[in-house]
Write a protein that holds these residues in place. Structure first.
Motif, mmCIF file in Angstrom:
data_model
loop_
_atom_site.group_PDB
_atom_site.id
_atom_site.type_symbol
_atom_site.label_atom_id
_atom_site.label_comp_id
_atom_site.label_asym_id
_atom_site.label_seq_id
_atom_site.Cartn_x
_atom_site.Cartn_y
_atom_site.Cartn_z
ATOM 1 N N ARG A 50 0.833 -1.206 0.000
ATOM 2 C CA ARG A 50 0.000 0.000 0.000
ATOM 3 C C ARG A 50 0.873 1.263 0.000
ATOM 4 N N CYS A 51 1.971 1.215 0.758
ATOM 5 C CA CYS A 51 2.818 2.398 0.929
ATOM 6 C C CYS A 51 3.926 2.506 -0.113
ATOM 7 N N GLY A 52 4.164 1.450 -0.880
ATOM 8 C CA GLY A 52 5.231 1.492 -1.875
ATOM 9 C C GLY A 52 6.609 1.505 -1.253
ATOM 10 N N ASN A 53 6.718 0.995 -0.038
ATOM 11 C CA ASN A 53 7.987 0.956 0.686
ATOM 12 C C ASN A 53 8.031 -0.306 1.549
ATOM 13 N N MET A 63 -6.378 3.940 10.674
ATOM 14 C CA MET A 63 -6.912 2.899 11.552
ATOM 15 C C MET A 63 -7.544 1.790 10.729
ATOM 16 N N SER A 64 -8.274 2.172 9.705
ATOM 17 C CA SER A 64 -8.893 1.197 8.807
ATOM 18 C C SER A 64 -7.839 0.384 8.068
ATOM 19 N N CYS A 65 -6.800 1.057 7.601
ATOM 20 C CA CYS A 65 -5.720 0.354 6.884
ATOM 21 C C CYS A 65 -5.019 -0.646 7.793
ATOM 22 N N PHE A 66 -4.757 -0.259 9.044
ATOM 23 C CA PHE A 66 -4.122 -1.184 9.973
ATOM 24 C C PHE A 66 -4.974 -2.453 10.131
ATOM 25 N N PHE A 67 -6.283 -2.264 10.258
ATOM 26 C CA PHE A 67 -7.143 -3.430 10.436
ATOM 27 C C PHE A 67 -7.141 -4.318 9.193
ATOM 28 N N HIS A 68 -7.319 -3.722 8.036
ATOM 29 C CA HIS A 68 -7.428 -4.519 6.818
ATOM 30 C C HIS A 68 -6.102 -5.158 6.410
ATOM 31 N N ASP A 69 -4.992 -4.473 6.656
ATOM 32 C CA ASP A 69 -3.698 -4.992 6.210
ATOM 33 C C ASP A 69 -2.982 -5.839 7.249
ATOM 34 N N THR A 70 -3.301 -5.638 8.551
ATOM 35 C CA THR A 70 -2.572 -6.350 9.605
ATOM 36 C C THR A 70 -3.476 -6.989 10.647
ATOM 37 N N HIS A 71 -4.771 -6.684 10.622
ATOM 38 C CA HIS A 71 -5.723 -7.134 11.625
ATOM 39 C C HIS A 71 -5.318 -6.711 13.036
ATOM 40 N N ASN A 72 -4.691 -5.532 13.141
ATOM 41 C CA ASN A 72 -4.373 -4.941 14.437
ATOM 42 C C ASN A 72 -5.263 -3.728 14.680
#
Length: 321
Positions: free
Chosen positions: A34-37, A265-274
């Motif tokens: 997502r971040c390209g890094n 916050m949404s990205c953390f949940f969808h990408d890491t489930h944290n």
């Protein structure tokens, strides 16, 4: 403010590790894509109180016991994570703790603090008014006034940064949320003690820019308000010692909006489930804001805590990740 040596930081870490274990740093492929890094997340949401602050509270209380073995009790002010840290550490030491929070504070954080055994006092419209009241209570009730920023707190929370930077010494930039300043000053202390070249990027709320304005001005600049859902960053009066430590050690201060925080916050949940609270997601929000400027870099973000009320988190999860 004096610099903390590597020996200072390791001594403080030994105190913290009597209660907690090092937290993980994880490279999540979806988040990096997502971040390209190459993005590494420091998971302080995995601590016993769900946030990094517990490290500082344990060290401060341990050293307070040595300085004043007959301490009748402590009083402090907080928006939640510092208060949980103080309540846990005080209970372990058998010292009564009074924690002052502002009106409208996180209900879940209030409940968590009370469950850890502190006396909760609700006063003021924001953290800074609560802090002033804590000072008055200290005099009235003969309690030790425990600050929210102190060298012992910085030394304690710096253990997270030692873990992160020792594990990933080639990080080019690391994004750190700023509340009153112990978290970023802990990162500065560890980076400098380890003699690394990692750039440290501070992150503030666009509704609470006191440190961004202060660093630009070269002196403390208060703001009139700090009205943000990221309660861990809701500070309008900067600490002079924290500002001194940040000066010359922070490459940049990035301001993020509440909407950007919710998106992170949404990205953390969808990408890491944290689960990340507002301040915990702020570092990622800043990286997402800047990711077009930085490609194929090795970057770190500090997920400083996951203590978020369900109503706020529900708003985040309605957003498209």
């Amino acid at each position: 403010m004096q610099a903390l040596s590597l020996a200072d930081l390791e001594s403080a870490a030994d105190i913290a590790y009597q209660v907690l274990s090092p937290t993980p740093q994880i490279n999540w492929p979806l988040l990096s894509a997502r971040c390209g890094n190459e993005v590494w997340v420091k998971h302080e949401n995995h601590n016993p109180t769900g946030a990094f602050k517990v490290r500082g509270g344990l060290v401060y209380m341990s050293r307070l016991e040595q300085r004043d073995p007959d301490c009748p009790g402590v009083v402090t002010a907080t928006r939640g994570n510092h208060g949980q840290s103080v309540a846990l550490a005080a209970a372990r030491s058998g010292i009564p703790a009074v924690v002052v929070v502002p009106h409208g504070n996180s209900a879940s954080k209030n409940s968590a603090m009370e469950a850890l055994g502190c006396e909760l006092v609700v006063y003021g419209r924001d953290f800074d008014e609560s802090a002033a009241h804590a000072g008055r209570l200290a005099k009235k009730r003969n309690l030790h006034r425990m600050p929210s920023f102190h060298l012992d707190l910085v030394a304690g929370v710096a253990s997270y940064a030692l873990e992160f930077l020792r594990s990933k010494p080639t990080l080019e930039r690391v994004y750190v949320p700023i509340g009153l300043g112990s978290g970023i000053c802990g990162m500065i202390s560890a980076r400098n003690a380890l003699q690394l070249s990692t750039e440290i990027i501070g992150v503030v709320s666009s509704e609470a820019r006191c440190y961004q304005k202060s660093l630009a001005a070269g002196h403390c600049v208060n703001t009139d308000s700090a009205n943000t859902l990221a309660d861990g960053m809701a500070v309008r009066v900067p600490n002079a010692e924290a500002l001194q430590m940040m000066s010359g050690n922070v490459a940049e201060i990035v301001a993020v909006s509440d909407e950007e925080v919710l998106q992170a916050m949404s990205c953390f949940f969808h990408d890491t489930h944290n689960v990340a609270e507002g301040a915990g997601a702020a570092a990622l929000a800043a990286l997402l804001q800047q990711c077009d400027r930085y490609r194929d870099k090795k970057l770190g973000v500090v997920l400083s805590g996951g203590n978020v009320d369900s109503c706020v988190y529900a708003r985040a999860l309605t957003l498209q990740a």
